[in-house]
Design a protein around this motif. Structure first.
Motif, PDB file in Angstrom:
ATOM      1  N   ALA A 272       0.841  -1.209   0.000  1.00  0.00           N
ATOM      2  CA  ALA A 272       0.000   0.000   0.000  1.00  0.00           C
ATOM      3  C   ALA A 272       0.867   1.247   0.000  1.00  0.00           C
ATOM      4  O   ALA A 272       0.547   2.246  -0.665  1.00  0.00           O
ATOM      5  CB  ALA A 272      -0.927  -0.020   1.218  1.00  0.00           C
ATOM      6  N   LEU A 273       1.977   1.214   0.708  1.00  0.00           N
ATOM      7  CA  LEU A 273       2.892   2.350   0.741  1.00  0.00           C
ATOM      8  C   LEU A 273       3.550   2.553  -0.617  1.00  0.00           C
ATOM      9  O   LEU A 273       3.822   3.693  -1.025  1.00  0.00           O
ATOM     10  CB  LEU A 273       3.949   2.119   1.821  1.00  0.00           C
ATOM     11  N   PHE A 274       3.770   1.468  -1.350  1.00  0.00           N
ATOM     12  CA  PHE A 274       4.429   1.570  -2.649  1.00  0.00           C
ATOM     13  C   PHE A 274       3.586   2.344  -3.659  1.00  0.00           C
ATOM     14  O   PHE A 274       4.112   2.876  -4.643  1.00  0.00           O
ATOM     15  CB  PHE A 274       4.734   0.174  -3.191  1.00  0.00           C
ATOM     16  N   GLU A 275       2.289   2.434  -3.418  1.00  0.00           N
ATOM     17  CA  GLU A 275       1.435   3.217  -4.311  1.00  0.00           C
ATOM     18  C   GLU A 275       1.820   4.693  -4.307  1.00  0.00           C
ATOM     19  O   GLU A 275       1.508   5.431  -5.253  1.00  0.00           O
ATOM     20  CB  GLU A 275      -0.038   3.049  -3.911  1.00  0.00           C
ATOM     21  N   SER A 276       2.504   5.129  -3.249  1.00  0.00           N
ATOM     22  CA  SER A 276       2.943   6.525  -3.157  1.00  0.00           C
ATOM     23  C   SER A 276       4.405   6.698  -3.576  1.00  0.00           C
ATOM     24  O   SER A 276       4.987   7.769  -3.346  1.00  0.00           O
ATOM     25  CB  SER A 276       2.768   7.027  -1.713  1.00  0.00           C
ATOM     26  N   ASP A 277       4.969   5.685  -4.188  1.00  0.00           N
ATOM     27  CA  ASP A 277       6.377   5.744  -4.583  1.00  0.00           C
ATOM     28  C   ASP A 277       6.606   6.856  -5.603  1.00  0.00           C
ATOM     29  O   ASP A 277       6.021   6.862  -6.686  1.00  0.00           O
ATOM     30  CB  ASP A 277       6.795   4.398  -5.168  1.00  0.00           C
ATOM     31  N   GLN A 278       7.474   7.792  -5.255  1.00  0.00           N
ATOM     32  CA  GLN A 278       7.724   8.942  -6.120  1.00  0.00           C
ATOM     33  C   GLN A 278       8.395   8.559  -7.436  1.00  0.00           C
ATOM     34  O   GLN A 278       8.128   9.169  -8.477  1.00  0.00           O
ATOM     35  CB  GLN A 278       8.602   9.962  -5.388  1.00  0.00           C
ATOM     36  N   LEU A 279       9.259   7.570  -7.414  1.00  0.00           N
ATOM     37  CA  LEU A 279       9.960   7.206  -8.636  1.00  0.00           C
ATOM     38  C   LEU A 279       8.988   6.734  -9.711  1.00  0.00           C
ATOM     39  O   LEU A 279       9.080   7.148 -10.877  1.00  0.00           O
ATOM     40  CB  LEU A 279      11.008   6.130  -8.354  1.00  0.00           C
ATOM     41  N   ASN A 280       8.056   5.867  -9.355  1.00  0.00           N
ATOM     42  CA  ASN A 280       7.067   5.423 -10.337  1.00  0.00           C
ATOM     43  C   ASN A 280       6.215   6.582 -10.830  1.00  0.00           C
ATOM     44  O   ASN A 280       5.918   6.698 -12.029  1.00  0.00           O
ATOM     45  CB  ASN A 280       6.173   4.342  -9.728  1.00  0.00           C
ATOM     46  N   GLN A 281       5.808   7.446  -9.915  1.00  0.00           N
ATOM     47  CA  GLN A 281       4.991   8.592 -10.309  1.00  0.00           C
ATOM     48  C   GLN A 281       5.732   9.510 -11.280  1.00  0.00           C
ATOM     49  O   GLN A 281       5.182   9.952 -12.289  1.00  0.00           O
ATOM     50  CB  GLN A 281       4.559   9.372  -9.063  1.00  0.00           C
TER      51      GLN A 281
END
Length: 443
Positions: free
Chosen positions: A258-267
């Motif tokens: 769930a935290l990975f959904e906020s990963d800046q690199l992917n965004q």
């Protein structure tokens, strides 16, 4: 017409690790080095992307100051490889060991005779473009049984902190513009024999060949890219209420997925603002930063009951490995040519750093990537790089290198015991010489 001939593959193992400005524990590192492999078969090529490899003054000065730190990794690699191969002599030959400030890259090969045309480049993106942050790269061609392929490996360390997102993107832009390799074009091969990458005039080489996005090379980027999972620091109780722990299952909002959904690199990658064109294997491991250095170390996640997170940083996947996939003009002619990911994993926490190492095991087709067709209008960054190269890269690096030496030696003499000892000895020697000379003149 597509060529479906079977293509040999090159086994490559890449590991990125933020060393925490300390020398590694050789035995601890060796015990975990190859735990990211799917079998006991050792890879043909081993690449170590290392950040904060040594204390800042030593790394900024470089040269012999870094030999003990590189040496520890060499011995750890040989120790780990001997254990898997059950041989008594060295398994890997060192191919390259380069640093740009505190960021370094080491390349090892089982068959050193297969390596040709080694090229290097580097750029600082820290304060005054010094190497407290930056990137260093190695490029070479691997030959085996009449086949060959070119490989580029870049070790990078971008701006830190939760609120440093824009700076991280700018750091990557600077790396893409200013990390310059030497050319392998026929016009400059003679010059390449006697000149290093930084001493060759940029205008005498092909800009595309000089770029990290060289059209005929594979590209792997590994490092502490420092992209976080929040633009803000955690609130006082977040480490209790929101941080992931091993016992949460995937359905829980506190599971690390769930935290990975906020990963800046992917965004930022999806928005085209960083690491343009690069891809990443699926991230199925917990955050790699920031851990409190508490026992147990060297323990896989399935055997842990708790992750000891630092309370003042959001757990994040700072340490990543990405690559350019096979270009369309190669996959069209040779559809069987594929980069195959076997495993992408975080290794257990080591006792000397608050980062966990991350490893990627891949197979790369042993086939030469041809130059793209002149009329190819695809969006591959090998054809259309996201940024123009910085024609002033050489002068900027020279200025930054001067600053690195000034700052490095200043820090060495004022912040290290051995440097302070040398300074005291110099002062005592100078004073002693003064009084000796004075007494001789008076006599």
């Amino acid at each position: 017409m597509a060529d479906n001939t079977t293509i040999s593959e090159l086994d490559v193992y890449i590991l990125t690790y933020n060393c925490g400005l300390k020398g590694i524990d050789i035995d601890a590192f060796a015990s975990q080095l190859f735990s990211g492999l799917t079998s006991s078969k050792l890879p043909d090529i081993l690449v170590l992307s290392l950040q904060e490899i040594a204390p800042i003054p030593y790394a900024l000065i470089g040269g012999s100051f870094l030999v003990p730190y590189f040496s520890r990794f060499y011995h750890a690699v040989q120790k780990a490889a001997k254990k898997l191969s059950a041989t008594s002599g060295p398994v890997y030959s060192p191919i390259a060991a380069r640093n740009l400030g505190i960021t370094a890259v080491m390349v090892f090969a089982k068959d050193s005779t297969a390596i040709q045309g080694i090229e290097t480049g580097g750029i600082g993106v820290g304060l005054a473009e010094m190497g407290n942050k930056g990137a260093v790269g190695v490029r070479f061609t691997y030959h085996e049984n009449g086949a060959s392929t070119e490989l580029t490996f870049v070790a990078a360390h971008l701006a830190a902190m939760e609120d440093g997102l824009k700076r991280r993107n700018e750091d990557w832009k600077s790396i893409a513009r200013g990390l310059i390799f030497s050319s392998t074009t026929s016009d400059s091969k003679k010059a390449a024999i006697s000149q290093s990458a930084e001493t060759r005039p940029l205008l005498s080489i092909s800009p595309k060949d000089a770029s990290i996005y060289k059209p005929t090379s594979h590209l792997f980027v590994a490092g502490d890219l420092n992209y976080r999972t929040s633009p803000f620091s955690p609130a006082p109780n977040d480490h209790i209420d929101s941080f992931p722990q091993p016992h949460y299952d995937r359905s829980s909002p506190n599971h690390y997925s769930a935290l990975f959904e906020s990963d800046q690199l992917n965004q930022e990658r999806r928005a085209g603002r960083t690491l343009q064109g690069l891809t990443e294997a699926a991230v199925t491991f917990p955050p790699t930063y920031k851990y409190d250095l508490k026992e147990p170390f060297l323990t896989p996640d399935e055997d842990l009951t708790q992750w000891h997170w630092a309370k003042h940083r959001w757990p994040s996947w700072c340490d990543r490995i990405l690559y350019l996939d096979i270009p369309s003009w190669l996959s069209t002619s040779k559809p069987q040519a594929k980069i195959t990911t076997h495993k992408y994993s975080a290794l257990p926490l080591l006792p000397t750093s608050d980062h966990r190492p991350v490893a990627l095991e891949v197979s790369v087709p042993l086939v030469q990537i041809p130059s793209p067709p002149e009329n190819d209008e695809g969006n591959d960054p090998r054809i259309h790089p996201p940024f123009e190269l910085d024609i002033n890269w050489k002068a900027r690096r020279e200025r930054a290198r001067t600053m690195e030496l000034v700052v490095g030696f200043t820090m060495y003499f004022t912040t290290t015991l051995e440097g302070a000892g040398i300074m005291v000895a110099m002062v005592v020697g100078t004073v002693g010489a003064y009084f000796a000379l004075k007494s001789m003149l008076e006599f």
